[in-house]
Write a protein that holds these residues in place. Sequence first.
Motif, PDB file in Angstrom:
ATOM      1  N   MET A 295       0.823  -1.213   0.000  1.00 37.06           N
ATOM      2  CA  MET A 295       0.000   0.000   0.000  1.00 37.06           C
ATOM      3  C   MET A 295       0.855   1.260   0.000  1.00 37.06           C
ATOM      4  O   MET A 295       0.427   2.306  -0.473  1.00 37.06           O
ATOM      5  CB  MET A 295      -0.944  -0.003   1.203  1.00 37.06           C
ATOM      6  CG  MET A 295      -2.010  -1.073   1.083  1.00 37.06           C
ATOM      7  SD  MET A 295      -3.126  -1.078   2.489  1.00 37.06           S
ATOM      8  CE  MET A 295      -4.048   0.434   2.201  1.00 37.06           C
TER       9      MET A 295
ATOM     10  N   GLU B 185      -1.661   4.040  -1.648  1.00 41.89           N
ATOM     11  CA  GLU B 185      -2.927   3.912  -0.901  1.00 41.89           C
ATOM     12  C   GLU B 185      -2.772   4.254   0.577  1.00 41.89           C
ATOM     13  O   GLU B 185      -3.675   4.795   1.209  1.00 41.89           O
ATOM     14  CB  GLU B 185      -3.453   2.472  -0.999  1.00 41.89           C
ATOM     15  CG  GLU B 185      -3.972   2.086  -2.365  1.00 41.89           C
ATOM     16  CD  GLU B 185      -4.100   0.581  -2.486  1.00 41.89           C
ATOM     17  OE1 GLU B 185      -5.140   0.047  -2.110  1.00 41.89           O
ATOM     18  OE2 GLU B 185      -3.124  -0.058  -2.930  1.00 41.89           O
ATOM     19  N   LEU B 186      -1.603   3.906   1.119  1.00 39.12           N
ATOM     20  CA  LEU B 186      -1.391   4.131   2.548  1.00 39.12           C
ATOM     21  C   LEU B 186      -1.349   5.639   2.854  1.00 39.12           C
ATOM     22  O   LEU B 186      -1.915   6.083   3.858  1.00 39.12           O
ATOM     23  CB  LEU B 186      -0.083   3.458   2.984  1.00 39.12           C
ATOM     24  CG  LEU B 186       0.120   3.273   4.483  1.00 39.12           C
ATOM     25  CD1 LEU B 186      -1.023   2.501   5.119  1.00 39.12           C
ATOM     26  CD2 LEU B 186       1.443   2.550   4.751  1.00 39.12           C
TER      27      LEU B 186
ATOM     28  N   ARG C 126      -6.855  -7.174   0.113  1.00 40.59           N
ATOM     29  CA  ARG C 126      -5.549  -7.724   0.497  1.00 40.59           C
ATOM     30  C   ARG C 126      -5.643  -8.508   1.801  1.00 40.59           C
ATOM     31  O   ARG C 126      -5.057  -9.566   1.944  1.00 40.59           O
ATOM     32  CB  ARG C 126      -4.540  -6.589   0.672  1.00 40.59           C
ATOM     33  CG  ARG C 126      -4.103  -5.951  -0.617  1.00 40.59           C
ATOM     34  CD  ARG C 126      -2.890  -5.072  -0.345  1.00 40.59           C
ATOM     35  NE  ARG C 126      -2.366  -4.485  -1.554  1.00 40.59           N
ATOM     36  CZ  ARG C 126      -2.785  -3.320  -2.057  1.00 40.59           C
ATOM     37  NH1 ARG C 126      -3.718  -2.651  -1.440  1.00 40.59           N
ATOM     38  NH2 ARG C 126      -2.264  -2.852  -3.165  1.00 40.59           N
TER      39      ARG C 126
END
Lengths: 102, 84
Positions: A90, A95-96, B43
Amino acid sequence: MDVQELIRQQVTSHPVVLYMKGSPAFPQCGFSANAVRILNSLGVKDFFSVDVLTNPEIRQGIKDYANWPTIPQLYINGEFVGGSDIMGEMHQSGELQKLLKA
Amino acid sequence: MVTPESIKQNIEQGMSTAHLSVTGDGRHFEAVVVSEEFAGKSRVQRHQRVYQTLGDRMREEIHALSVKTFTPQEWAEIDVSRKT
């Protein structure tokens, strides 16, 4: 207090919580070190961290909490985000960063 | 001692895979799992599915397992150099 309730309180009363082995300054495992490195690189330095090595009850309880058998575990705004591999993916995809800004 | 082969066997028996490789030195392991079952899954859900095949071994024996998950389509699209 029940350990599941304790964990729920921890993850909901801090925006970013990392359950890890060791402390951010002295991680005791490569995966935990990687998780701290990722957060630091994104400018997140004052996250709430819990050392599971000194909290055996949490060490067991956290595995049940998110049905996730490994440490580290990252929570953002009370939601389980993932472990070290997912944090890495991520981070790479951006995304993180988005999640941390929200 | 935990072997990559034994981890591979558990995953193979526990879910359907299109490609599966497990490497490791007895302490640290890395699994690459390609499965149709991952389609439409987050995920976290993908990793949970893999962990499920290993059951209590994840809690008791296997301390360091890195997991990469792909659907067959994602696997076909990624760069060859990442296919370890």
